[in-house]
Design a protein around this motif. Structure first.
Motif, short mmCIF file in Angstrom:
data_model
loop_
_atom_site.label_atom_id
_atom_site.label_comp_id
_atom_site.label_asym_id
_atom_site.label_seq_id
_atom_site.Cartn_x
_atom_site.Cartn_y
_atom_site.Cartn_z
N VAL A 1 0.84 -1.20 0.00
CA VAL A 1 0.00 0.00 0.00
C VAL A 1 0.88 1.25 0.00
O VAL A 1 0.65 2.19 -0.78
N ARG A 2 1.87 1.27 0.85
CA ARG A 2 2.77 2.43 0.92
C ARG A 2 3.52 2.64 -0.38
O ARG A 2 3.63 3.77 -0.88
N ASP A 3 4.00 1.56 -0.98
CA ASP A 3 4.70 1.66 -2.26
C ASP A 3 3.77 2.18 -3.35
O ASP A 3 4.17 2.98 -4.20
N ARG A 4 2.52 1.73 -3.32
CA ARG A 4 1.54 2.22 -4.31
C ARG A 4 1.31 3.72 -4.15
O ARG A 4 1.25 4.46 -5.13
N MET A 5 1.20 4.18 -2.91
CA MET A 5 1.02 5.61 -2.68
C MET A 5 2.24 6.40 -3.15
O MET A 5 2.10 7.47 -3.72
N ASP A 6 3.43 5.88 -2.90
CA ASP A 6 4.65 6.55 -3.35
C ASP A 6 4.69 6.63 -4.88
O ASP A 6 5.11 7.63 -5.45
N ARG A 7 4.25 5.59 -5.52
CA ARG A 7 4.31 5.48 -6.98
C ARG A 7 3.17 6.24 -7.66
O ARG A 7 3.37 6.88 -8.69
#
Length: 160
Positions: free
Chosen positions: A18-24
């Motif tokens: 989830v965090r990686d998706r938000m960063d991306r």
């Protein structure tokens, strides 16, 4: 609720996704429901676990990422504040300005006018120097200080 160490580790993997998706995808319209659906969790469960793991809500984390990117674009100087707002995925200039001011301490316009370029600075140093820092919450007043003074005589009587 996670009961075992394996469940806990699986949840951490999901939170990282989830965090990686938000960063991306910070520019995209992201909401907790769609993020939770993407990892097979309920929105409430995701929010609780995310806050426990990262110290802030998913929305707060996403806004911090957006503000970091906005700071970079404002330093660059070729876009207006409104253009920067929409470029980083915010749909409301008012909300963007409010969050920016909360995190950075000055309005986006003031930041743009007074910031030095980080050109020539190593990227790792520039990132550390320009990272927005969430201010600690303001001191809460006790309940006696926040209760409004009411004039009971001024209110009209209730009729049954």
């Amino acid at each position: 609720m996670t009961n075992t160490r394996d469940d806990y580790l699986k949840d951490l993997v999901k939170l990282r996704r989830v965090r990686d998706r938000m960063d991306r995808e910070y520019q995209q319209p992201l909401d907790v429901e769609s993020l939770a659906r993407g990892v097979g969790m309920s929105a409430g469960h995701l929010s609780r676990l995310f806050k426990k793991a990262y110290g802030e809500s998913p929305y707060s984390y996403l806004m911090t990422r957006r503000i970091e990117r906005a700071m970079t674009l404002l330093r660059r100087g070729d876009l207006s504040v409104t253009e920067v707002c929409f470029e980083v995925g915010c749909s409301s200039l008012g909300t963007f300005s409010t969050r920016f001011t909360e995190l950075v301490g000055v309005s986006p316009s003031a930041y743009r006018e007074h910031q030095q370029s980080t050109e020539g600075m190593p990227a790792c140093v520039a990132k550390q120097v320009t990272r927005p820092v969430r201010s600690p919450p303001k001191k809460q007043l006790n309940s006696a200080e926040t209760k409004p003074v009411r004039n009971r005589e001024a209110r009209p009587a209730r009729r049954n």
